[in-house]
Design a protein around this motif. Structure first.
Motif, short mmCIF file in Angstrom:
data_model
loop_
_atom_site.label_atom_id
_atom_site.label_comp_id
_atom_site.label_asym_id
_atom_site.label_seq_id
_atom_site.Cartn_x
_atom_site.Cartn_y
_atom_site.Cartn_z
N ILE A 3 0.82 -1.21 0.00
CA ILE A 3 0.00 0.00 0.00
C ILE A 3 0.85 1.26 0.00
O ILE A 3 0.44 2.31 -0.51
CB ILE A 3 -0.98 0.00 1.21
CG1 ILE A 3 -2.02 1.11 1.03
CG2 ILE A 3 -0.23 0.16 2.52
CD1 ILE A 3 -3.15 1.05 2.02
N VAL A 4 2.08 1.18 0.53
CA VAL A 4 2.92 2.37 0.64
C VAL A 4 4.36 2.04 0.27
O VAL A 4 4.89 0.98 0.63
CB VAL A 4 2.84 2.99 2.06
CG1 VAL A 4 3.27 1.99 3.12
CG2 VAL A 4 3.64 4.27 2.15
N SER A 5 4.97 2.95 -0.47
CA SER A 5 6.39 2.86 -0.81
C SER A 5 7.15 3.92 -0.02
O SER A 5 6.80 5.11 -0.07
CB SER A 5 6.60 3.10 -2.31
OG SER A 5 5.94 2.12 -3.09
N ILE A 6 8.17 3.49 0.71
CA ILE A 6 8.99 4.38 1.52
C ILE A 6 10.24 4.73 0.73
O ILE A 6 10.99 3.83 0.32
CB ILE A 6 9.36 3.72 2.86
CG1 ILE A 6 8.10 3.29 3.61
CG2 ILE A 6 10.22 4.66 3.71
CD1 ILE A 6 8.36 2.30 4.72
N ILE A 7 10.47 6.01 0.51
CA ILE A 7 11.55 6.48 -0.36
C ILE A 7 12.69 7.03 0.49
O ILE A 7 12.51 7.97 1.27
CB ILE A 7 11.03 7.59 -1.30
CG1 ILE A 7 9.79 7.12 -2.08
CG2 ILE A 7 12.14 8.07 -2.23
CD1 ILE A 7 10.00 5.90 -2.93
#
Length: 256
Positions: A3-7
């Motif tokens: 659900i979420v991509s951490i950059i």
């Protein structure tokens, strides 16, 4: 897909990267991917990341061909992101363990495309500082021109609503440039309630060098935002004035 991509961009941060990684591991929401692009570290950071990636398929590591700066690193990670939500965490900063869960719920339930949070501060050693940056509940493009109030470590945007949006390829202040670009697309950024992140104040950071900061801000307004010189100078003055006199860092009582 997560659900979420951490950059995260990384460069010679072996002293801090493990603590940052642990603050991701401790999230109450575990449906994430951590995409790190290393900028040719020489202190073992890249090797550390490869070891972690070999143990956890949610960790994806890239490396620039040459030292290129944080904007290139972040944009490479954004390009490979598969999550709906894009979140940013630098390699020396930390999140509270419910940050992702709380912020995604806030954005989903309120149909928000771009959000940020308040954040607290750490010394370089990791010691907690008893203050936090407490921000307005909404911010517009015009308000943000006056001062970059939004901490990169707190931002999340919805790529389903906005598409993937990238940082301008400038050496510094690229996060500020992206927030301004997003606010040309959506009229308002919304604050998710709570102090959900911890910013590490390092003596070697760009923000600690005031003269360089002035130059980077002027270049952002003049070159990236395509302002005439007089307008770029005006907003540079407002940024300096607000940094010196505006009370947006508020003392709070930290839990003991």
């Amino acid at each position: 897909m997560p659900i979420v991509s951490i950059i995260t961009p990384s460069f010679n941060c072996i002293e801090f990267i493990d603590e940052t990684f642990n603050s991701i591991l401790e999230q109450t929401l575990n449906d994430w991917e951590w995409i790190v692009t290393d900028d040719c570290s020489t202190d073992g950071t890249y090797e550390y990341l490869l070891q972690k990636a070999a143990l956890d398929s949610r960790i994806i590591v890239y490396r620039n061909g040459s030292n290129s700066g944080a904007a290139v690193s972040r944009n490479n990670s954004i390009k490979h992101a598969t999550g709906r939500y894009i979140a940013f965490l630098d390699s020396d900063d930390l999140w509270e363990n419910d940050k992702l869960k709380v912020q995604i719920s806030f954005m989903s339930h309120n149909n928000i495309a771009f959000s940020y949070t308040d954040y607290s501060f750490l010394k370089e050693s990791g010691e907690i500082i008893d203050k936090a940056r407490v921000l307005p509940v909404t911010l517009t493009y015009r308000q943000l021109l006056n001062e970059n109030l939004i901490g990169c470590l707190t931002v999340m945007y919805d790529s389903r609503k906005l598409g993937k949006m990238y940082m301008p390829l400038i050496r510094r202040r690229q996060d500020y440039g992206l927030w301004l670009d997003i606010l040309k697309t959506v009229p308002i950024a919304h604050k998710c309630p709570g102090i959900l992140a911890k910013y590490r104040q390092r003596t070697s950071s760009v923000s600690s060098n005031k003269l360089k900061l002035l130059r980077y801000n002027f270049e952002l307004f003049y070159k990236h935002q395509n302002m005439p010189i007089h307008m770029a100078s005006y907003y540079l003055f407002l940024n300096v004035f607000n940094k010196l006199f505006k009370k947006n860092k508020v003392k709070i009582q930290m839990d003991s």
